[in-house]
Write a protein that holds these residues in place. Structure first.
Motif, PDB file in Angstrom:
ATOM      1  N   ALA A 202      31.885  54.207  40.014  1.00  0.00           N
ATOM      2  CA  ALA A 202      32.103  54.119  38.565  1.00  0.00           C
ATOM      3  C   ALA A 202      32.278  55.517  37.964  1.00  0.00           C
ATOM      4  O   ALA A 202      33.136  55.723  37.100  1.00  0.00           O
ATOM      5  CB  ALA A 202      30.949  53.382  37.899  1.00  0.00           C
ATOM      6  N   ALA A 203      31.480  56.481  38.399  1.00  0.00           N
ATOM      7  CA  ALA A 203      31.611  57.855  37.899  1.00  0.00           C
ATOM      8  C   ALA A 203      32.960  58.437  38.305  1.00  0.00           C
ATOM      9  O   ALA A 203      33.603  59.152  37.526  1.00  0.00           O
ATOM     10  CB  ALA A 203      30.478  58.724  38.427  1.00  0.00           C
ATOM     11  N   LEU A 204      33.415  58.105  39.487  1.00  0.00           N
ATOM     12  CA  LEU A 204      34.721  58.569  39.963  1.00  0.00           C
ATOM     13  C   LEU A 204      35.835  57.977  39.103  1.00  0.00           C
ATOM     14  O   LEU A 204      36.749  58.691  38.670  1.00  0.00           O
ATOM     15  CB  LEU A 204      34.889  58.189  41.434  1.00  0.00           C
ATOM     16  N   GLU A 205      35.736  56.693  38.780  1.00  0.00           N
ATOM     17  CA  GLU A 205      36.734  56.045  37.928  1.00  0.00           C
ATOM     18  C   GLU A 205      36.720  56.630  36.517  1.00  0.00           C
ATOM     19  O   GLU A 205      37.762  56.818  35.903  1.00  0.00           O
ATOM     20  CB  GLU A 205      36.503  54.537  37.864  1.00  0.00           C
TER      21      GLU A 205
ATOM     22  N   THR B 116      33.228  68.817  46.451  1.00  0.00           N
ATOM     23  CA  THR B 116      33.274  68.999  45.006  1.00  0.00           C
ATOM     24  C   THR B 116      34.675  68.614  44.560  1.00  0.00           C
ATOM     25  O   THR B 116      35.659  69.148  45.067  1.00  0.00           O
ATOM     26  CB  THR B 116      32.975  70.453  44.599  1.00  0.00           C
ATOM     27  N   LEU B 117      34.736  67.663  43.642  1.00  0.00           N
ATOM     28  CA  LEU B 117      36.008  67.210  43.090  1.00  0.00           C
ATOM     29  C   LEU B 117      36.155  67.794  41.697  1.00  0.00           C
ATOM     30  O   LEU B 117      35.296  67.603  40.841  1.00  0.00           O
ATOM     31  CB  LEU B 117      36.053  65.683  43.002  1.00  0.00           C
ATOM     32  N   VAL B 118      37.258  68.511  41.486  1.00  0.00           N
ATOM     33  CA  VAL B 118      37.546  69.105  40.182  1.00  0.00           C
ATOM     34  C   VAL B 118      38.776  68.383  39.634  1.00  0.00           C
ATOM     35  O   VAL B 118      39.832  68.382  40.263  1.00  0.00           O
ATOM     36  CB  VAL B 118      37.802  70.623  40.300  1.00  0.00           C
ATOM     37  N   PHE B 119      38.621  67.770  38.466  1.00  0.00           N
ATOM     38  CA  PHE B 119      39.671  66.980  37.837  1.00  0.00           C
ATOM     39  C   PHE B 119      40.378  67.856  36.804  1.00  0.00           C
ATOM     40  O   PHE B 119      39.739  68.356  35.875  1.00  0.00           O
ATOM     41  CB  PHE B 119      39.069  65.739  37.172  1.00  0.00           C
ATOM     42  N   LEU B 120      41.687  68.023  36.981  1.00  0.00           N
ATOM     43  CA  LEU B 120      42.465  68.928  36.144  1.00  0.00           C
ATOM     44  C   LEU B 120      43.529  68.174  35.361  1.00  0.00           C
ATOM     45  O   LEU B 120      44.252  67.341  35.915  1.00  0.00           O
ATOM     46  CB  LEU B 120      43.165  69.988  36.996  1.00  0.00           C
ATOM     47  N   LYS B 121      43.613  68.486  34.081  1.00  0.00           N
ATOM     48  CA  LYS B 121      44.682  67.973  33.231  1.00  0.00           C
ATOM     49  C   LYS B 121      45.349  69.177  32.595  1.00  0.00           C
ATOM     50  O   LYS B 121      44.680  69.986  31.947  1.00  0.00           O
ATOM     51  CB  LYS B 121      44.108  67.041  32.166  1.00  0.00           C
ATOM     52  N   ASN B 122      46.652  69.316  32.837  1.00  0.00           N
ATOM     53  CA  ASN B 122      47.392  70.496  32.373  1.00  0.00           C
ATOM     54  C   ASN B 122      46.734  71.786  32.851  1.00  0.00           C
ATOM     55  O   ASN B 122      46.641  72.764  32.103  1.00  0.00           O
ATOM     56  CB  ASN B 122      47.543  70.482  30.853  1.00  0.00           C
TER      57      ASN B 122
ATOM     58  N   ALA C  31      35.920  59.707  35.659  1.00  0.00           N
ATOM     59  CA  ALA C  31      36.556  61.027  35.725  1.00  0.00           C
ATOM     60  C   ALA C  31      38.082  60.872  35.843  1.00  0.00           C
ATOM     61  O   ALA C  31      38.828  61.599  35.190  1.00  0.00           O
ATOM     62  CB  ALA C  31      36.003  61.834  36.892  1.00  0.00           C
ATOM     63  N   LEU C  32      38.535  59.927  36.652  1.00  0.00           N
ATOM     64  CA  LEU C  32      39.974  59.708  36.801  1.00  0.00           C
ATOM     65  C   LEU C  32      40.598  59.207  35.501  1.00  0.00           C
ATOM     66  O   LEU C  32      41.729  59.550  35.174  1.00  0.00           O
ATOM     67  CB  LEU C  32      40.254  58.736  37.947  1.00  0.00           C
ATOM     68  N   ALA C  33      39.846  58.433  34.726  1.00  0.00           N
ATOM     69  CA  ALA C  33      40.357  57.921  33.447  1.00  0.00           C
ATOM     70  C   ALA C  33      40.661  59.068  32.484  1.00  0.00           C
ATOM     71  O   ALA C  33      41.552  58.966  31.637  1.00  0.00           O
ATOM     72  CB  ALA C  33      39.354  56.954  32.818  1.00  0.00           C
ATOM     73  N   LEU C  34      39.935  60.166  32.604  1.00  0.00           N
ATOM     74  CA  LEU C  34      40.190  61.341  31.754  1.00  0.00           C
ATOM     75  C   LEU C  34      41.537  61.974  32.030  1.00  0.00           C
ATOM     76  O   LEU C  34      42.053  62.737  31.215  1.00  0.00           O
ATOM     77  CB  LEU C  34      39.077  62.384  31.941  1.00  0.00           C
ATOM     78  N   LEU C  35      42.119  61.663  33.183  1.00  0.00           N
ATOM     79  CA  LEU C  35      43.421  62.218  33.549  1.00  0.00           C
ATOM     80  C   LEU C  35      44.584  61.344  33.105  1.00  0.00           C
ATOM     81  O   LEU C  35      45.732  61.757  33.211  1.00  0.00           O
ATOM     82  CB  LEU C  35      43.501  62.433  35.070  1.00  0.00           C
ATOM     83  N   ASP C  36      44.282  60.146  32.605  1.00  0.00           N
ATOM     84  CA  ASP C  36      45.344  59.264  32.149  1.00  0.00           C
ATOM     85  C   ASP C  36      46.144  59.921  31.045  1.00  0.00           C
ATOM     86  O   ASP C  36      45.608  60.703  30.239  1.00  0.00           O
ATOM     87  CB  ASP C  36      44.779  57.930  31.648  1.00  0.00           C
ATOM     88  N   ALA C  37      47.411  59.597  30.963  1.00  0.00           N
ATOM     89  CA  ALA C  37      48.321  60.236  30.010  1.00  0.00           C
ATOM     90  C   ALA C  37      47.851  60.100  28.566  1.00  0.00           C
ATOM     91  O   ALA C  37      48.063  60.996  27.759  1.00  0.00           O
ATOM     92  CB  ALA C  37      49.716  59.631  30.154  1.00  0.00           C
TER      93      ALA C  37
ATOM     94  N   ALA D 162      39.814  55.128  45.247  1.00  0.00           N
ATOM     95  CA  ALA D 162      39.931  55.349  43.801  1.00  0.00           C
ATOM     96  C   ALA D 162      41.269  55.984  43.460  1.00  0.00           C
ATOM     97  O   ALA D 162      41.936  55.587  42.502  1.00  0.00           O
ATOM     98  CB  ALA D 162      38.782  56.218  43.303  1.00  0.00           C
ATOM     99  N   LEU D 163      41.666  56.971  44.240  1.00  0.00           N
ATOM    100  CA  LEU D 163      42.934  57.646  43.975  1.00  0.00           C
ATOM    101  C   LEU D 163      44.134  56.723  44.205  1.00  0.00           C
ATOM    102  O   LEU D 163      45.161  56.879  43.547  1.00  0.00           O
ATOM    103  CB  LEU D 163      43.050  58.902  44.830  1.00  0.00           C
ATOM    104  N   ALA D 164      44.008  55.752  45.078  1.00  0.00           N
ATOM    105  CA  ALA D 164      45.091  54.794  45.315  1.00  0.00           C
ATOM    106  C   ALA D 164      45.377  53.983  44.056  1.00  0.00           C
ATOM    107  O   ALA D 164      46.507  53.532  43.849  1.00  0.00           O
ATOM    108  CB  ALA D 164      44.733  53.872  46.477  1.00  0.00           C
ATOM    109  N   ARG D 165      44.378  53.815  43.200  1.00  0.00           N
ATOM    110  CA  ARG D 165      44.551  53.090  41.941  1.00  0.00           C
ATOM    111  C   ARG D 165      45.126  53.986  40.837  1.00  0.00           C
ATOM    112  O   ARG D 165      45.368  53.528  39.723  1.00  0.00           O
ATOM    113  CB  ARG D 165      43.217  52.486  41.494  1.00  0.00           C
ATOM    114  N   HIS D 166      45.319  55.261  41.137  1.00  0.00           N
ATOM    115  CA  HIS D 166      45.857  56.227  40.169  1.00  0.00           C
ATOM    116  C   HIS D 166      46.988  57.017  40.846  1.00  0.00           C
ATOM    117  O   HIS D 166      46.841  58.210  41.128  1.00  0.00           O
ATOM    118  CB  HIS D 166      44.747  57.168  39.695  1.00  0.00           C
ATOM    119  N   PRO D 167      48.128  56.359  41.093  1.00  0.00           N
ATOM    120  CA  PRO D 167      49.203  57.009  41.857  1.00  0.00           C
ATOM    121  C   PRO D 167      49.830  58.219  41.168  1.00  0.00           C
ATOM    122  O   PRO D 167      50.495  59.017  41.829  1.00  0.00           O
ATOM    123  CB  PRO D 167      50.230  55.890  42.061  1.00  0.00           C
ATOM    124  N   ASP D 168      49.626  58.376  39.883  1.00  0.00           N
ATOM    125  CA  ASP D 168      50.204  59.531  39.180  1.00  0.00           C
ATOM    126  C   ASP D 168      49.344  60.780  39.308  1.00  0.00           C
ATOM    127  O   ASP D 168      49.740  61.849  38.841  1.00  0.00           O
ATOM    128  CB  ASP D 168      50.395  59.204  37.695  1.00  0.00           C
TER     129      ASP D 168
END
Length: 110
Positions: free
Chosen positions: A97-100, A77-83, A102-108, A46-52
């Motif tokens: 799907a849940a992982l994707e 436990t994965l903690v997703f941080l933005k700023n 959560a990662l979408a919330l980090l998109d710019a 999943a992280l490979a699809r979100h290189p940023d």
């Protein structure tokens, strides 16, 4: 098969984490944890699809202050941080799907 990236005994402090300006996933676990090993390939893919997104694997356990500051109780436990702010959390992720999501919330633009 994806290579397993070990959890590291990192010197990160909560203050440092709160100051992060790059989208980041803190991945708390232990190298000997079966749940962590089982989730590793899905998380890496999943992280490979979100290189940023920065991925920091943090070795956790008794007395580890960073994990305690995030009230980590189960691994991984994965903690997703933005700023530097938590926007999502997954405990023992099994659903790609849940992982994707959560990662979408980090998109710019999110």
């Amino acid at each position: 098969m994806a290579q397993h990236t070990p959890y590291l005994d990192t010197p990160l402090t909560r203050q440092t984490v709160d100051a992060l300006d790059q989208p980041t996933v803190l991945d708390f676990g232990a190298n000997w944890c079966g749940y962590c090993l089982g989730a590793s390939a899905m998380v890496q893919a999943a992280l490979a699809r979100h290189p940023d997104v920065q991925h920091i694997r943090v070795e956790d356990g008794p007395g580890r202050r960073l994990g305690r500051s995030f009230t980590v109780r189960l691994w991984p436990t994965l903690v997703f941080l933005k700023n530097g702010q938590e926007v999502a959390r997954l405990v023992r992720p099994e659903d790609a799907a849940a992982l994707e999501q959560a990662l979408a919330l980090l998109d710019a633009n999110a």
